[in-house]
Design a protein around this motif. Structure first.
Motif, PDB file in Angstrom:
ATOM      1  N   ARG A  37       0.833  -1.215   0.000  1.00  0.00           N
ATOM      2  CA  ARG A  37       0.000   0.000   0.000  1.00  0.00           C
ATOM      3  C   ARG A  37       0.865   1.261   0.000  1.00  0.00           C
ATOM      4  NH1 ARG A  37      -5.142  -0.757   4.119  1.00  0.00           N
ATOM      5  NH2 ARG A  37      -6.094  -2.561   3.131  1.00  0.00           N
ATOM      6  N   ARG A  40       2.395   1.708  -3.439  1.00  0.00           N
ATOM      7  CA  ARG A  40       1.409   2.204  -4.407  1.00  0.00           C
ATOM      8  C   ARG A  40       1.130   3.694  -4.192  1.00  0.00           C
ATOM      9  NH1 ARG A  40      -2.610  -1.191  -3.083  1.00  0.00           N
ATOM     10  NH2 ARG A  40      -1.477  -2.941  -3.983  1.00  0.00           N
ATOM     11  N   GLN A  44       2.220   7.048  -6.823  1.00  0.00           N
ATOM     12  CA  GLN A  44       1.304   8.090  -7.297  1.00  0.00           C
ATOM     13  C   GLN A  44       1.861   9.478  -6.997  1.00  0.00           C
ATOM     14  OE1 GLN A  44      -3.005   7.270  -6.400  1.00  0.00           O
ATOM     15  NE2 GLN A  44      -2.167   5.373  -5.558  1.00  0.00           N
ATOM     16  N   ARG A 369      -8.684   8.715   5.429  1.00  0.00           N
ATOM     17  CA  ARG A 369      -9.485   7.766   4.655  1.00  0.00           C
ATOM     18  C   ARG A 369      -9.148   7.846   3.169  1.00  0.00           C
ATOM     19  NH1 ARG A 369     -15.557   8.401   7.155  1.00  0.00           N
ATOM     20  NH2 ARG A 369     -15.958   6.317   6.312  1.00  0.00           N
ATOM     21  N   ASN A 370      -8.869   9.045   2.697  1.00  0.00           N
ATOM     22  CA  ASN A 370      -8.520   9.170   1.275  1.00  0.00           C
ATOM     23  C   ASN A 370      -7.106   8.684   0.979  1.00  0.00           C
ATOM     24  OD1 ASN A 370     -10.697  10.106  -0.483  1.00  0.00           O
ATOM     25  ND2 ASN A 370     -10.806  11.855   0.924  1.00  0.00           N
ATOM     26  N   ARG A 373      -7.656   5.130   0.433  1.00  0.00           N
ATOM     27  CA  ARG A 373      -8.239   4.900  -0.899  1.00  0.00           C
ATOM     28  C   ARG A 373      -7.169   4.995  -1.986  1.00  0.00           C
ATOM     29  NH1 ARG A 373     -13.681   4.627  -1.120  1.00  0.00           N
ATOM     30  NH2 ARG A 373     -13.706   5.117  -3.340  1.00  0.00           N
ATOM     31  N   MET A 374      -6.305   5.995  -1.886  1.00  0.00           N
ATOM     32  CA  MET A 374      -5.224   6.121  -2.861  1.00  0.00           C
ATOM     33  C   MET A 374      -4.315   4.896  -2.826  1.00  0.00           C
ATOM     34  SD  MET A 374      -4.242  10.142  -2.336  1.00  0.00           S
ATOM     35  CE  MET A 374      -2.792  10.077  -3.401  1.00  0.00           C
ATOM     36  N   LYS A 376      -5.082   1.983  -2.124  1.00  0.00           N
ATOM     37  CA  LYS A 376      -5.794   0.834  -2.698  1.00  0.00           C
ATOM     38  C   LYS A 376      -6.134   1.042  -4.167  1.00  0.00           C
ATOM     39  CE  LYS A 376      -8.057  -0.758   1.579  1.00  0.00           C
ATOM     40  NZ  LYS A 376      -9.382  -0.974   2.239  1.00  0.00           N
ATOM     41  N   ASP A 377      -5.636   2.142  -4.746  1.00  0.00           N
ATOM     42  CA  ASP A 377      -5.929   2.481  -6.141  1.00  0.00           C
ATOM     43  C   ASP A 377      -7.407   2.763  -6.366  1.00  0.00           C
ATOM     44  OD1 ASP A 377      -3.724   2.862  -7.660  1.00  0.00           O
ATOM     45  OD2 ASP A 377      -3.507   0.788  -8.308  1.00  0.00           O
ATOM     46  N   LYS A 378      -8.038   3.380  -5.394  1.00  0.00           N
ATOM     47  CA  LYS A 378      -9.435   3.778  -5.528  1.00  0.00           C
ATOM     48  C   LYS A 378      -9.515   5.287  -5.731  1.00  0.00           C
ATOM     49  CE  LYS A 378     -11.470   0.098  -2.707  1.00  0.00           C
ATOM     50  NZ  LYS A 378     -12.354  -0.201  -1.544  1.00  0.00           N
ATOM     51  N   ASN A 379     -10.632   5.740  -6.297  1.00  0.00           N
ATOM     52  CA  ASN A 379     -10.842   7.169  -6.493  1.00  0.00           C
ATOM     53  C   ASN A 379     -11.056   7.870  -5.156  1.00  0.00           C
ATOM     54  OD1 ASN A 379     -10.695   6.958  -9.307  1.00  0.00           O
ATOM     55  ND2 ASN A 379     -12.881   6.520  -9.479  1.00  0.00           N
ATOM     56  N   LYS A 381     -12.773  10.236  -2.386  1.00  0.00           N
ATOM     57  CA  LYS A 381     -14.167  10.405  -1.989  1.00  0.00           C
ATOM     58  C   LYS A 381     -14.278  11.653  -1.133  1.00  0.00           C
ATOM     59  CE  LYS A 381     -18.038   7.779  -0.011  1.00  0.00           C
ATOM     60  NZ  LYS A 381     -18.446   6.473   0.580  1.00  0.00           N
TER      61      LYS A 381
END
Length: 412
Positions: A37, A40, A44, A369-370, A373-374, A376-379, A381
Protein backbone atom coordinates in the motif's frame (compact mmCIF):
# COMPACT_ATOMS: atom_id res chain seq x y z
CA UNK A 1 11.04 29.46 -10.25
CA UNK A 2 9.02 26.62 -8.67
CA UNK A 3 10.16 24.29 -11.44
CA UNK A 4 13.87 25.11 -11.10
CA UNK A 5 16.47 22.93 -9.30
CA UNK A 6 17.85 23.65 -5.84
CA UNK A 7 21.26 22.57 -4.53
CA UNK A 8 21.47 21.66 -0.85
CA UNK A 9 24.56 22.50 1.26
CA UNK A 10 25.64 18.82 1.09
CA UNK A 11 25.81 19.11 -2.71
CA UNK A 12 22.65 17.15 -3.55
CA UNK A 13 20.42 18.70 -6.25
CA UNK A 14 16.61 18.58 -5.96
CA UNK A 15 14.95 18.80 -9.38
CA UNK A 16 12.40 21.46 -8.37
CA UNK A 17 11.31 23.52 -5.35
CA UNK A 18 8.09 21.66 -4.49
CA UNK A 19 8.01 19.28 -1.51
CA UNK A 20 5.32 16.78 -0.56
CA UNK A 21 5.51 17.42 3.18
CA UNK A 22 5.00 14.67 5.75
CA UNK A 23 1.52 13.29 6.41
CA UNK A 24 1.04 10.28 8.65
CA UNK A 25 -0.07 7.40 6.44
CA UNK A 26 -1.25 4.85 9.08
CA UNK A 27 -0.74 2.06 6.52
CA UNK A 28 1.75 -0.28 8.16
CA UNK A 29 0.58 -3.75 9.12
CA UNK A 30 1.05 -5.46 12.47
CA UNK A 31 4.74 -6.11 11.69
CA UNK A 32 5.46 -2.34 11.56
CA UNK A 33 7.03 -2.72 8.09
CA UNK A 34 6.33 -0.84 4.85
CA UNK A 35 4.01 -2.71 2.50
CA UNK A 36 2.47 -2.73 -0.97
CA UNK A 37 0.00 0.00 0.00
CA UNK A 38 2.78 2.44 0.86
CA UNK A 39 4.58 1.58 -2.37
CA UNK A 40 1.41 2.20 -4.41
CA UNK A 41 0.76 5.50 -2.61
CA UNK A 42 4.27 6.86 -3.15
CA UNK A 43 4.32 5.82 -6.79
CA UNK A 44 1.30 8.09 -7.30
CA UNK A 45 2.98 10.95 -5.47
CA UNK A 46 6.19 10.44 -7.46
CA UNK A 47 4.11 10.64 -10.66
CA UNK A 48 3.39 14.32 -9.84
CA UNK A 49 7.10 15.05 -10.57
CA UNK A 50 7.47 16.74 -7.18
CA UNK A 51 11.12 17.36 -6.34
CA UNK A 52 11.08 15.92 -2.82
CA UNK A 53 8.79 13.52 -0.98
CA UNK A 54 9.01 13.38 2.82
CA UNK A 55 7.42 10.32 4.41
CA UNK A 56 5.04 10.42 7.35
CA UNK A 57 6.35 9.57 10.80
CA UNK A 58 8.74 6.62 10.75
CA UNK A 59 9.35 5.74 14.35
CA UNK A 60 12.68 4.93 16.01
CA UNK A 61 11.03 3.08 18.93
CA UNK A 62 8.18 0.60 18.44
CA UNK A 63 6.85 1.30 21.95
CA UNK A 64 6.42 5.00 21.21
CA UNK A 65 4.27 5.35 18.10
CA UNK A 66 2.47 8.40 16.81
CA UNK A 67 -0.03 5.98 15.27
CA UNK A 68 -0.55 2.24 15.57
CA UNK A 69 -0.13 2.20 11.78
CA UNK A 70 3.39 3.69 11.79
CA UNK A 71 6.38 2.10 10.14
CA UNK A 72 9.13 1.39 12.70
CA UNK A 73 12.84 1.32 11.83
CA UNK A 74 14.71 0.03 14.87
CA UNK A 75 16.48 -2.87 13.13
CA UNK A 76 17.38 -4.04 9.61
CA UNK A 77 14.66 -6.68 9.26
CA UNK A 78 12.61 -4.41 7.01
CA UNK A 79 15.43 -3.52 4.58
CA UNK A 80 13.75 -5.19 1.54
CA UNK A 81 10.43 -3.47 2.24
CA UNK A 82 12.16 -0.14 2.90
CA UNK A 83 14.03 -0.47 -0.41
CA UNK A 84 10.76 -1.04 -2.31
CA UNK A 85 9.30 2.06 -0.65
CA UNK A 86 12.35 4.16 -1.51
CA UNK A 87 12.33 2.95 -5.12
CA UNK A 88 8.67 3.94 -5.50
CA UNK A 89 9.44 7.49 -4.35
CA UNK A 90 12.41 7.86 -6.73
CA UNK A 91 10.42 6.79 -9.78
CA UNK A 92 10.96 10.00 -11.79
CA UNK A 93 14.22 11.23 -10.32
CA UNK A 94 12.39 12.51 -7.24
CA UNK A 95 14.11 12.55 -3.86
CA UNK A 96 12.46 10.76 -0.96
CA UNK A 97 13.43 11.39 2.68
CA UNK A 98 12.42 9.40 5.75
CA UNK A 99 10.95 11.51 8.53
CA UNK A 100 12.33 9.92 11.72
CA UNK A 101 10.48 10.50 14.98
CA UNK A 102 9.90 9.46 18.60
CA UNK A 103 6.49 10.38 19.98
CA UNK A 104 7.32 10.48 23.71
CA UNK A 105 4.22 11.36 25.74
CA UNK A 106 2.17 11.66 22.52
CA UNK A 107 1.88 7.89 22.46
CA UNK A 108 -1.73 6.82 22.96
CA UNK A 109 -2.90 4.42 25.66
CA UNK A 110 -3.76 1.99 22.86
CA UNK A 111 -0.05 1.64 22.09
CA UNK A 112 1.64 2.11 25.46
CA UNK A 113 0.26 2.68 28.95
CA UNK A 114 3.67 3.80 30.24
CA UNK A 115 5.26 6.18 27.72
CA UNK A 116 8.42 8.16 28.47
CA UNK A 117 9.14 11.86 28.09
CA UNK A 118 11.45 14.65 29.23
CA UNK A 119 9.37 14.97 32.41
CA UNK A 120 6.23 13.43 33.88
CA UNK A 121 3.80 15.94 32.36
CA UNK A 122 0.66 14.27 31.03
CA UNK A 123 -1.02 15.19 27.76
CA UNK A 124 -4.71 15.57 28.61
CA UNK A 125 -6.65 15.10 25.40
CA UNK A 126 -9.81 12.97 25.19
CA UNK A 127 -8.34 10.67 27.86
CA UNK A 128 -6.16 8.97 25.24
CA UNK A 129 -2.74 9.52 26.82
CA UNK A 130 -1.15 8.20 30.03
CA UNK A 131 1.12 10.15 32.34
CA UNK A 132 4.69 9.61 31.07
CA UNK A 133 7.69 8.46 33.06
CA UNK A 134 10.61 10.88 33.26
CA UNK A 135 13.42 9.60 31.07
CA UNK A 136 16.70 8.51 32.64
CA UNK A 137 20.11 9.36 31.19
CA UNK A 138 20.20 5.87 29.66
CA UNK A 139 16.76 6.39 28.11
CA UNK A 140 17.99 9.60 26.48
CA UNK A 141 21.13 7.96 25.10
CA UNK A 142 18.98 5.11 23.74
CA UNK A 143 16.79 7.64 21.92
CA UNK A 144 19.84 9.30 20.36
CA UNK A 145 21.12 5.91 19.21
CA UNK A 146 17.65 5.11 17.87
CA UNK A 147 17.65 8.17 15.62
CA UNK A 148 21.15 7.36 14.39
CA UNK A 149 20.26 3.74 13.64
CA UNK A 150 17.10 4.77 11.77
CA UNK A 151 19.04 7.27 9.65
CA UNK A 152 21.67 4.68 8.75
CA UNK A 153 18.99 2.13 7.79
CA UNK A 154 17.21 4.76 5.68
CA UNK A 155 20.42 5.45 3.77
CA UNK A 156 21.15 1.74 3.35
CA UNK A 157 17.60 1.23 2.01
CA UNK A 158 18.08 3.75 -0.79
CA UNK A 159 16.22 6.73 0.64
CA UNK A 160 17.93 9.94 -0.44
CA UNK A 161 17.82 11.74 2.93
CA UNK A 162 16.24 11.97 6.36
CA UNK A 163 14.22 14.60 8.18
CA UNK A 164 14.49 14.73 11.98
CA UNK A 165 11.07 15.56 13.46
CA UNK A 166 11.51 18.09 16.28
CA UNK A 167 8.08 19.75 15.97
CA UNK A 168 4.39 19.19 16.78
CA UNK A 169 4.90 18.16 20.39
CA UNK A 170 6.77 14.89 19.75
CA UNK A 171 9.67 13.86 22.00
CA UNK A 172 12.35 16.31 20.81
CA UNK A 173 9.76 19.08 20.95
CA UNK A 174 8.90 17.95 24.50
CA UNK A 175 12.51 18.48 25.49
CA UNK A 176 12.53 21.91 23.83
CA UNK A 177 9.46 23.22 25.65
CA UNK A 178 9.61 24.42 29.27
CA UNK A 179 5.99 23.27 29.67
CA UNK A 180 6.99 19.63 29.21
CA UNK A 181 10.65 19.76 30.29
CA UNK A 182 11.05 20.38 34.02
CA UNK A 183 14.48 18.78 34.27
CA UNK A 184 17.36 20.32 36.22
CA UNK A 185 20.18 18.34 34.60
CA UNK A 186 22.10 18.96 31.36
CA UNK A 187 18.94 18.18 29.34
CA UNK A 188 16.70 20.84 30.93
CA UNK A 189 16.51 24.41 32.15
CA UNK A 190 18.10 26.86 29.72
CA UNK A 191 17.36 26.85 25.98
CA UNK A 192 20.87 25.53 25.44
CA UNK A 193 20.17 22.55 27.71
CA UNK A 194 16.65 21.94 26.40
CA UNK A 195 18.01 21.84 22.84
CA UNK A 196 20.90 19.52 23.73
CA UNK A 197 18.95 16.39 22.70
CA UNK A 198 18.16 17.89 19.28
CA UNK A 199 21.70 19.10 18.68
CA UNK A 200 23.23 15.79 19.76
CA UNK A 201 20.92 13.83 17.46
CA UNK A 202 21.79 16.06 14.49
CA UNK A 203 25.52 15.81 15.19
CA UNK A 204 25.47 12.04 15.62
CA UNK A 205 23.23 11.44 12.60
CA UNK A 206 25.46 13.62 10.44
CA UNK A 207 28.55 11.75 11.57
CA UNK A 208 26.89 8.38 10.84
CA UNK A 209 25.52 9.15 7.35
CA UNK A 210 28.43 11.27 6.11
CA UNK A 211 28.70 14.79 4.67
CA UNK A 212 26.97 14.14 1.33
CA UNK A 213 23.69 12.65 2.59
CA UNK A 214 20.89 15.19 3.20
CA UNK A 215 19.82 15.74 6.80
CA UNK A 216 16.72 17.89 7.22
CA UNK A 217 14.94 19.17 10.31
CA UNK A 218 11.33 20.02 11.12
CA UNK A 219 11.12 22.59 13.92
CA UNK A 220 8.32 24.56 15.53
CA UNK A 221 8.30 28.32 15.21
CA UNK A 222 6.46 28.10 18.54
CA UNK A 223 4.13 25.83 20.52
CA UNK A 224 1.47 28.58 20.58
CA UNK A 225 0.93 27.90 24.27
CA UNK A 226 1.52 30.37 27.09
CA UNK A 227 4.79 29.49 28.83
CA UNK A 228 5.87 27.09 26.09
CA UNK A 229 8.51 27.08 23.35
CA UNK A 230 8.46 30.60 21.90
CA UNK A 231 9.59 32.19 18.65
CA UNK A 232 12.56 33.69 20.49
CA UNK A 233 13.49 30.21 21.76
CA UNK A 234 13.20 28.86 18.25
CA UNK A 235 15.44 31.57 16.78
CA UNK A 236 18.03 30.90 19.50
CA UNK A 237 18.01 27.18 18.66
CA UNK A 238 18.26 27.88 14.92
CA UNK A 239 21.37 30.01 15.49
CA UNK A 240 22.94 27.08 17.35
CA UNK A 241 22.14 24.75 14.44
CA UNK A 242 24.10 26.81 11.92
CA UNK A 243 27.38 24.84 12.17
CA UNK A 244 25.78 21.39 12.48
CA UNK A 245 25.22 20.61 8.79
CA UNK A 246 21.41 20.86 8.45
CA UNK A 247 20.50 20.83 4.76
CA UNK A 248 16.88 21.97 4.94
CA UNK A 249 14.93 23.54 7.82
CA UNK A 250 11.15 23.14 7.66
CA UNK A 251 9.22 25.62 9.80
CA UNK A 252 5.99 24.46 11.37
CA UNK A 253 4.17 25.01 14.67
CA UNK A 254 1.87 23.71 17.36
CA UNK A 255 1.42 20.50 19.38
CA UNK A 256 -1.42 18.03 19.95
CA UNK A 257 -2.77 20.52 22.48
CA UNK A 258 -2.69 23.39 19.99
CA UNK A 259 -2.95 22.28 16.38
CA UNK A 260 -2.57 25.56 14.50
CA UNK A 261 -3.61 24.11 11.16
CA UNK A 262 -7.18 23.74 12.41
CA UNK A 263 -7.45 27.08 14.20
CA UNK A 264 -9.01 30.33 13.04
CA UNK A 265 -7.62 32.22 16.02
CA UNK A 266 -3.97 32.72 16.80
CA UNK A 267 -1.96 32.38 19.98
CA UNK A 268 -3.88 32.91 23.24
CA UNK A 269 -7.11 33.50 21.31
CA UNK A 270 -5.86 36.56 19.44
CA UNK A 271 -7.06 36.94 15.89
CA UNK A 272 -4.51 35.96 13.24
CA UNK A 273 -3.09 39.10 11.64
CA UNK A 274 -4.89 40.16 8.48
CA UNK A 275 -1.52 40.41 6.70
CA UNK A 276 -0.81 36.77 7.56
CA UNK A 277 -4.20 35.64 6.26
CA UNK A 278 -3.63 37.52 3.00
CA UNK A 279 -0.23 35.96 2.53
CA UNK A 280 -1.64 32.39 2.42
CA UNK A 281 1.24 30.59 4.16
CA UNK A 282 0.93 30.16 7.93
CA UNK A 283 4.55 30.71 8.99
CA UNK A 284 5.93 33.26 6.52
CA UNK A 285 6.37 36.06 9.05
CA UNK A 286 8.50 33.82 11.22
CA UNK A 287 10.41 32.58 8.16
CA UNK A 288 11.45 36.16 7.47
CA UNK A 289 12.88 36.38 10.99
CA UNK A 290 14.78 33.12 10.43
CA UNK A 291 16.33 34.56 7.27
CA UNK A 292 17.86 37.34 9.37
CA UNK A 293 19.74 34.95 11.67
CA UNK A 294 20.47 31.84 9.58
CA UNK A 295 21.74 30.71 6.19
CA UNK A 296 20.23 27.22 6.47
CA UNK A 297 17.98 26.55 3.43
CA UNK A 298 14.40 27.16 4.42
CA UNK A 299 11.09 25.43 3.72
CA UNK A 300 7.65 26.51 4.89
CA UNK A 301 4.68 24.15 4.85
CA UNK A 302 1.06 25.10 5.28
CA UNK A 303 -1.34 27.37 3.43
CA UNK A 304 0.27 27.70 0.00
CA UNK A 305 -2.52 27.46 -2.54
CA UNK A 306 -1.85 29.78 -5.52
CA UNK A 307 0.92 29.54 -8.11
CA UNK A 308 1.48 33.31 -8.28
CA UNK A 309 2.04 33.59 -4.53
CA UNK A 310 4.43 30.64 -4.55
CA UNK A 311 6.42 32.20 -7.39
CA UNK A 312 6.53 35.57 -5.63
CA UNK A 313 7.72 33.98 -2.38
CA UNK A 314 10.53 32.07 -4.12
CA UNK A 315 11.64 35.00 -6.27
CA UNK A 316 11.82 37.24 -3.20
CA UNK A 317 14.13 34.69 -1.58
CA UNK A 318 11.87 34.33 1.45
CA UNK A 319 12.06 30.51 1.28
CA UNK A 320 13.97 27.99 -0.82
CA UNK A 321 11.44 25.15 -0.92
CA UNK A 322 7.63 25.12 -0.84
CA UNK A 323 5.99 22.47 1.33
CA UNK A 324 2.48 21.18 0.68
CA UNK A 325 0.65 18.28 2.30
CA UNK A 326 -3.11 18.05 1.86
CA UNK A 327 -3.06 19.22 -1.80
CA UNK A 328 -1.19 15.98 -2.54
CA UNK A 329 -4.45 14.25 -1.68
CA UNK A 330 -7.31 16.46 -2.85
CA UNK A 331 -5.34 17.94 -5.77
CA UNK A 332 -3.27 14.90 -6.70
CA UNK A 333 -4.17 15.26 -10.41
CA UNK A 334 -3.39 18.98 -10.52
CA UNK A 335 0.07 19.01 -8.92
CA UNK A 336 1.96 18.40 -12.17
CA UNK A 337 0.12 21.33 -13.80
CA UNK A 338 0.73 23.52 -10.74
CA UNK A 339 4.46 22.86 -11.02
CA UNK A 340 4.65 24.35 -14.51
CA UNK A 341 2.10 27.11 -13.94
CA UNK A 342 -0.76 25.64 -15.98
CA UNK A 343 -2.84 25.21 -12.80
CA UNK A 344 -3.04 28.50 -10.94
CA UNK A 345 -4.73 27.51 -7.68
CA UNK A 346 -5.46 24.50 -5.49
CA UNK A 347 -8.45 23.84 -3.25
CA UNK A 348 -8.37 23.58 0.52
CA UNK A 349 -10.98 21.14 1.81
CA UNK A 350 -12.11 21.96 5.36
CA UNK A 351 -14.10 19.36 7.33
CA UNK A 352 -16.29 20.45 10.25
CA UNK A 353 -18.59 18.50 12.58
CA UNK A 354 -19.92 21.35 14.69
CA UNK A 355 -18.56 19.53 17.76
CA UNK A 356 -15.42 21.27 19.03
CA UNK A 357 -13.82 18.15 20.51
CA UNK A 358 -14.11 16.25 17.22
CA UNK A 359 -12.99 18.89 14.70
CA UNK A 360 -9.36 17.80 14.55
CA UNK A 361 -10.10 14.08 14.25
CA UNK A 362 -12.80 14.74 11.64
CA UNK A 363 -10.37 16.59 9.40
CA UNK A 364 -7.59 14.07 10.01
CA UNK A 365 -10.04 11.27 9.30
CA UNK A 366 -11.10 12.74 5.96
CA UNK A 367 -7.52 12.89 4.71
CA UNK A 368 -6.61 9.59 6.34
CA UNK A 369 -9.48 7.77 4.65
CA UNK A 370 -8.52 9.17 1.28
CA UNK A 371 -4.88 8.16 1.78
CA UNK A 372 -6.17 4.62 2.29
CA UNK A 373 -8.24 4.90 -0.90
CA UNK A 374 -5.22 6.12 -2.86
CA UNK A 375 -3.12 3.28 -1.46
CA UNK A 376 -5.79 0.83 -2.70
CA UNK A 377 -5.93 2.48 -6.14
CA UNK A 378 -9.44 3.78 -5.53
CA UNK A 379 -10.84 7.17 -6.49
CA UNK A 380 -10.95 9.95 -3.91
CA UNK A 381 -14.17 10.41 -1.99
CA UNK A 382 -15.27 13.85 -0.81
CA UNK A 383 -18.61 13.11 0.89
CA UNK A 384 -17.57 11.09 3.93
CA UNK A 385 -19.57 11.79 7.09
CA UNK A 386 -17.54 14.16 9.35
CA UNK A 387 -18.55 12.12 12.42
CA UNK A 388 -17.54 8.97 10.56
CA UNK A 389 -14.15 10.53 9.92
CA UNK A 390 -13.61 10.98 13.66
CA UNK A 391 -14.65 7.41 14.37
CA UNK A 392 -12.31 6.17 11.63
CA UNK A 393 -9.25 7.59 13.41
CA UNK A 394 -10.04 6.37 16.92
CA UNK A 395 -11.46 2.98 15.92
CA UNK A 396 -8.61 2.36 13.50
CA UNK A 397 -6.00 3.16 16.14
CA UNK A 398 -7.64 0.86 18.67
CA UNK A 399 -7.98 -2.04 16.23
CA UNK A 400 -4.39 -1.87 14.94
CA UNK A 401 -2.95 -1.44 18.42
CA UNK A 402 -4.86 -4.46 19.75
CA UNK A 403 -3.71 -6.65 16.84
CA UNK A 404 -0.09 -5.67 17.45
CA UNK A 405 -0.40 -6.29 21.19
CA UNK A 406 -1.87 -9.77 20.62
CA UNK A 407 0.91 -10.68 18.16
CA UNK A 408 3.60 -9.48 20.57
CA UNK A 409 2.14 -11.66 23.32
CA UNK A 410 2.11 -14.71 21.03
CA UNK A 411 5.80 -14.18 20.23
CA UNK A 412 6.67 -14.22 23.91
Amino acid sequence: MLNTPFTLPCGVVIQNRLVKAAMTERLSGSNCKPNARLVRLYEQWADTNVGLLITGNVMVDRYHLESAGNVVVDNEEALPEMKAWADAGKKHGNHIWVQICHSGRQTSRFVNLKPKSASGVQLKKLGLFSKPKTMTEKDILDVINGFVKAAVIAKKSGFTGVQIHAAHGYLISQFLSPLTNHRNDQWGGSVENRSRLLRTIIQDVREAVGPEFPVGLKLNSADFQRGGFTEEDSLTVIKMLEPLGVDLLEISGGTYEKLVFFLVNGEDGKKVRESTMKREAYFMEFANRVREVSNIPLMVTGGFRTYDFVEETLKNGEVDMIGMARPFIVNINEIKGFLNGEVKSLIDKAIRTGIHQLEESAEAGFYGRNIVRMAKDKNLKFNFSPIGNSIFIIAGEFRKAMIRRIKRRKKH
